[in-house]
Design a protein around this motif. Structure first.
Motif, PDB file in Angstrom:
ATOM      1  N   ILE A   1       0.816  -1.210   0.000  1.00  0.00           N
ATOM      2  CA  ILE A   1       0.000   0.000   0.000  1.00  0.00           C
ATOM      3  C   ILE A   1       0.850   1.261   0.000  1.00  0.00           C
ATOM      4  CG2 ILE A   1      -0.216   0.350   2.490  1.00  0.00           C
ATOM      5  CD1 ILE A   1      -3.057   0.575  -0.091  1.00  0.00           C
ATOM      6  N   SER A   2       2.108   1.143   0.408  1.00  0.00           N
ATOM      7  CA  SER A   2       2.992   2.306   0.428  1.00  0.00           C
ATOM      8  C   SER A   2       4.109   2.178  -0.606  1.00  0.00           C
ATOM      9  CB  SER A   2       3.599   2.478   1.827  1.00  0.00           C
ATOM     10  OG  SER A   2       4.317   1.314   2.201  1.00  0.00           O
ATOM     11  N   SER A   3       3.911   1.296  -1.582  1.00  0.00           N
ATOM     12  CA  SER A   3       4.949   1.028  -2.575  1.00  0.00           C
ATOM     13  C   SER A   3       4.401   1.212  -3.978  1.00  0.00           C
ATOM     14  CB  SER A   3       5.469  -0.408  -2.418  1.00  0.00           C
ATOM     15  OG  SER A   3       5.976  -0.630  -1.133  1.00  0.00           O
ATOM     16  N   PRO A   4       5.293   1.376  -4.956  1.00  0.00           N
ATOM     17  CA  PRO A   4       4.836   1.441  -6.350  1.00  0.00           C
ATOM     18  C   PRO A   4       4.192   0.120  -6.764  1.00  0.00           C
ATOM     19  CG  PRO A   4       7.231   1.309  -6.225  1.00  0.00           C
ATOM     20  CD  PRO A   4       6.746   1.563  -4.840  1.00  0.00           C
ATOM     21  N   ALA A   5       3.295   0.192  -7.733  1.00  0.00           N
ATOM     22  CA  ALA A   5       2.500  -0.972  -8.137  1.00  0.00           C
ATOM     23  C   ALA A   5       3.353  -2.124  -8.662  1.00  0.00           C
ATOM     24  CB  ALA A   5       1.487  -0.557  -9.205  1.00  0.00           C
ATOM     25  N   ALA A   6       4.597  -1.855  -9.030  1.00  0.00           N
ATOM     26  CA  ALA A   6       5.478  -2.931  -9.491  1.00  0.00           C
ATOM     27  C   ALA A   6       5.648  -4.003  -8.422  1.00  0.00           C
ATOM     28  CB  ALA A   6       6.841  -2.357  -9.874  1.00  0.00           C
ATOM     29  N   LEU A   7       5.609  -3.607  -7.135  1.00  0.00           N
ATOM     30  CA  LEU A   7       5.812  -4.567  -6.052  1.00  0.00           C
ATOM     31  C   LEU A   7       4.612  -5.484  -5.835  1.00  0.00           C
ATOM     32  CD1 LEU A   7       7.889  -2.367  -3.631  1.00  0.00           C
ATOM     33  CD2 LEU A   7       8.649  -4.368  -4.898  1.00  0.00           C
ATOM     34  N   PRO A   8       3.372  -4.966  -5.723  1.00  0.00           N
ATOM     35  CA  PRO A   8       2.248  -5.909  -5.628  1.00  0.00           C
ATOM     36  C   PRO A   8       2.079  -6.767  -6.881  1.00  0.00           C
ATOM     37  CG  PRO A   8       1.458  -3.630  -5.702  1.00  0.00           C
ATOM     38  CD  PRO A   8       2.930  -3.585  -5.469  1.00  0.00           C
ATOM     39  N   LEU A   9       2.528  -6.272  -8.039  1.00  0.00           N
ATOM     40  CA  LEU A   9       2.534  -7.101  -9.247  1.00  0.00           C
ATOM     41  C   LEU A   9       3.443  -8.308  -9.029  1.00  0.00           C
ATOM     42  CD1 LEU A   9       1.848  -7.660 -12.240  1.00  0.00           C
ATOM     43  CD2 LEU A   9       3.783  -6.170 -12.840  1.00  0.00           C
ATOM     44  N   TYR A  10       4.586  -8.042  -8.442  1.00  0.00           N
ATOM     45  CA  TYR A  10       5.548  -9.095  -8.103  1.00  0.00           C
ATOM     46  C   TYR A  10       4.948 -10.066  -7.081  1.00  0.00           C
ATOM     47  CZ  TYR A  10       9.371 -10.713  -5.001  1.00  0.00           C
ATOM     48  OH  TYR A  10      10.192 -11.432  -4.181  1.00  0.00           O
ATOM     49  N   TRP A  11       4.314  -9.530  -6.016  1.00  0.00           N
ATOM     50  CA  TRP A  11       3.700 -10.386  -5.000  1.00  0.00           C
ATOM     51  C   TRP A  11       2.584 -11.238  -5.619  1.00  0.00           C
ATOM     52  CZ3 TRP A  11       6.478 -10.883  -0.922  1.00  0.00           C
ATOM     53  CH2 TRP A  11       7.095  -9.798  -0.284  1.00  0.00           C
ATOM     54  N   ALA A  12       1.724 -10.607  -6.423  1.00  0.00           N
ATOM     55  CA  ALA A  12       0.574 -11.316  -6.994  1.00  0.00           C
ATOM     56  C   ALA A  12       1.023 -12.448  -7.919  1.00  0.00           C
ATOM     57  CB  ALA A  12      -0.319 -10.329  -7.758  1.00  0.00           C
ATOM     58  N   THR A  13       2.032 -12.177  -8.741  1.00  0.00           N
ATOM     59  CA  THR A  13       2.544 -13.206  -9.654  1.00  0.00           C
ATOM     60  C   THR A  13       3.129 -14.377  -8.881  1.00  0.00           C
ATOM     61  OG1 THR A  13       3.080 -11.488 -11.294  1.00  0.00           O
ATOM     62  CG2 THR A  13       4.113 -13.656 -11.575  1.00  0.00           C
ATOM     63  N   GLY A  14       3.968 -14.056  -7.892  1.00  0.00           N
ATOM     64  CA  GLY A  14       4.566 -15.113  -7.083  1.00  0.00           C
ATOM     65  C   GLY A  14       3.523 -15.902  -6.306  1.00  0.00           C
ATOM     66  N   GLY A  15       2.503 -15.207  -5.786  1.00  0.00           N
ATOM     67  CA  GLY A  15       1.449 -15.879  -5.028  1.00  0.00           C
ATOM     68  C   GLY A  15       0.641 -16.840  -5.883  1.00  0.00           C
ATOM     69  N   LEU A  16       0.313 -16.420  -7.104  1.00  0.00           N
ATOM     70  CA  LEU A  16      -0.422 -17.299  -8.010  1.00  0.00           C
ATOM     71  C   LEU A  16       0.378 -18.552  -8.342  1.00  0.00           C
ATOM     72  CD1 LEU A  16      -2.086 -14.839 -10.559  1.00  0.00           C
ATOM     73  CD2 LEU A  16      -3.263 -16.448  -9.045  1.00  0.00           C
ATOM     74  N   PHE A  17       1.671 -18.366  -8.586  1.00  0.00           N
ATOM     75  CA  PHE A  17       2.532 -19.512  -8.887  1.00  0.00           C
ATOM     76  C   PHE A  17       2.595 -20.455  -7.682  1.00  0.00           C
ATOM     77  CE2 PHE A  17       6.462 -21.868  -9.032  1.00  0.00           C
ATOM     78  CZ  PHE A  17       6.574 -22.247 -10.355  1.00  0.00           C
ATOM     79  N   LEU A  18       2.789 -19.880  -6.485  1.00  0.00           N
ATOM     80  CA  LEU A  18       2.864 -20.697  -5.272  1.00  0.00           C
ATOM     81  C   LEU A  18       1.567 -21.473  -5.041  1.00  0.00           C
ATOM     82  CD1 LEU A  18       4.701 -18.371  -2.719  1.00  0.00           C
ATOM     83  CD2 LEU A  18       5.511 -20.561  -3.610  1.00  0.00           C
ATOM     84  N   MET A  19       0.436 -20.826  -5.313  1.00  0.00           N
ATOM     85  CA  MET A  19      -0.855 -21.485  -5.131  1.00  0.00           C
ATOM     86  C   MET A  19      -0.971 -22.711  -6.042  1.00  0.00           C
ATOM     87  SD  MET A  19      -4.714 -19.909  -5.567  1.00  0.00           S
ATOM     88  CE  MET A  19      -4.173 -18.331  -4.919  1.00  0.00           C
ATOM     89  N   LEU A  20      -0.648 -22.522  -7.317  1.00  0.00           N
ATOM     90  CA  LEU A  20      -0.717 -23.629  -8.276  1.00  0.00           C
ATOM     91  C   LEU A  20       0.304 -24.703  -7.922  1.00  0.00           C
ATOM     92  CD1 LEU A  20      -1.876 -24.808 -10.883  1.00  0.00           C
ATOM     93  CD2 LEU A  20      -0.159 -23.493 -12.156  1.00  0.00           C
ATOM     94  N   GLN A  21       1.524 -24.286  -7.572  1.00  0.00           N
ATOM     95  CA  GLN A  21       2.580 -25.227  -7.217  1.00  0.00           C
ATOM     96  C   GLN A  21       2.178 -26.073  -6.013  1.00  0.00           C
ATOM     97  OE1 GLN A  21       6.566 -23.569  -6.167  1.00  0.00           O
ATOM     98  NE2 GLN A  21       6.203 -24.666  -4.257  1.00  0.00           N
ATOM     99  N   THR A  22       1.651 -25.424  -4.979  1.00  0.00           N
ATOM    100  CA  THR A  22       1.259 -26.130  -3.759  1.00  0.00           C
ATOM    101  C   THR A  22       0.138 -27.117  -4.036  1.00  0.00           C
ATOM    102  OG1 THR A  22       1.867 -24.198  -2.421  1.00  0.00           O
ATOM    103  CG2 THR A  22       0.460 -25.850  -1.385  1.00  0.00           C
TER     104      THR A  22
END
Length: 266
Positions: A230-251
């Motif tokens: 919430i206090s960072s440029p949108a590039a960071l939540p883009l990074y979190w969201a991409t990694g989270g989706l991958f982790l979800m599918l991987q798990t």
């Protein structure tokens, strides 16, 4: 006493390491957002700088599309870490199976010493507990090995995280509906929701008691990510969201395959 310590660490090791990672990320000074000078690198900047070059190189391939660059690098990192994470899941499942087999004996031992608080009794309980672990061929310290994949990925994720913050070219570009250099509430909420459901997927195979014990982590993890985003440029939540989706599918896939193999072998 020893049982409770081992149990606590085993249940919360991911939370403790995630907290350490988030504290490291959020504890940076304003100076860490400044562009890197390749002629004056020091400390962690030697890890960050290769990521900045990689971000720029991949973005150039896609006509300066830094959003695609961040997504691709996130996926590459997660793919490289995949064998370690699969090994961690398998070790955790094997440990859980052994602990389930030991539970009646552990409960009996706990009942035996429940009213004995003197030092001699505590030492005797600890000794009997270690004998119980040996009897079942279980190493109580093996749970610490499950932390290894998280420890391996921390410097990689830190380097990429700070590379995103310290690559000024990213802030001047848009991706999808948002500017990569500006805070985006919608993307932050997406990242938070993704990490919440990623946690829910990670609970596959747990009994209801374990799920309740882990409920706190299920809220803390996405909240931490939301606070940073919430206090960072949108590039960071883009990074979190991409990694989270991958982790979800991987798990999900890994647990499905591992549980299927166990059913076949049994």
């Amino acid at each position: 006493m020893g049982q409770s310590v081992f149990t606590f660490i085993n249940r919360h090791k991911k939370l403790m390491l995630l907290s350490l990672l988030v504290l490291t990320l959020s504890g940076c000074s304003a100076a860490t957002n400044e562009p890197l000078n390749p002629d004056q690198l020091n400390g962690i900047e030697y890890l960050i700088y290769p990521f900045t070059l990689l971000i720029k190189s991949i973005a150039n391939v896609f006509n300066d599309n830094y959003g695609i660059s961040i997504i691709l690098i996130t996926l590459i990192i997660r793919l490289l870490l995949l064998p370690f994470m699969v090994k961690q899941m398998k070790s955790s499942m094997d440990m859980k199976e052994k602990m389930d087999q030991m539970k009646p004996d552990l409960d009996a031992l706990k009942e035996k010493y429940k009213d004995k608080k003197d030092q001699e009794s505590l030492q005797a309980q600890q000794k009997e507990m270690m004998q119980l672990y040996q009897k079942h061929g279980t190493n109580p310290f093996a749970m610490f090995g499950g932390c290894l994949p998280l420890l391996i990925q921390m410097p990689i994720l830190l380097g990429f995280y700070y590379a995103i913050r310290r690559t000024p070219e990213i802030a001047t570009h848009d991706f999808l509906w948002f500017s990569l250099g500006q805070t985006d509430i919608a993307l932050t909420l997406i990242a938070v929701v993704i990490y919440y459901f990623q946690f829910k997927v990670s609970q596959m195979g747990m009994d209801e008691k374990q799920k309740k014990q882990m409920a706190f982590m299920g809220l803390l993890s996405p909240i931490m990510i939301g606070v940073i985003s919430i206090s960072s440029p949108a590039a960071l939540p883009l990074y979190w969201a991409t990694g989270g989706l991958f982790l979800m599918l991987q798990t999900w896939l890994t647990k499905k395959i591992l549980y299927a193999k166990k059913e076949i072998s049994s």
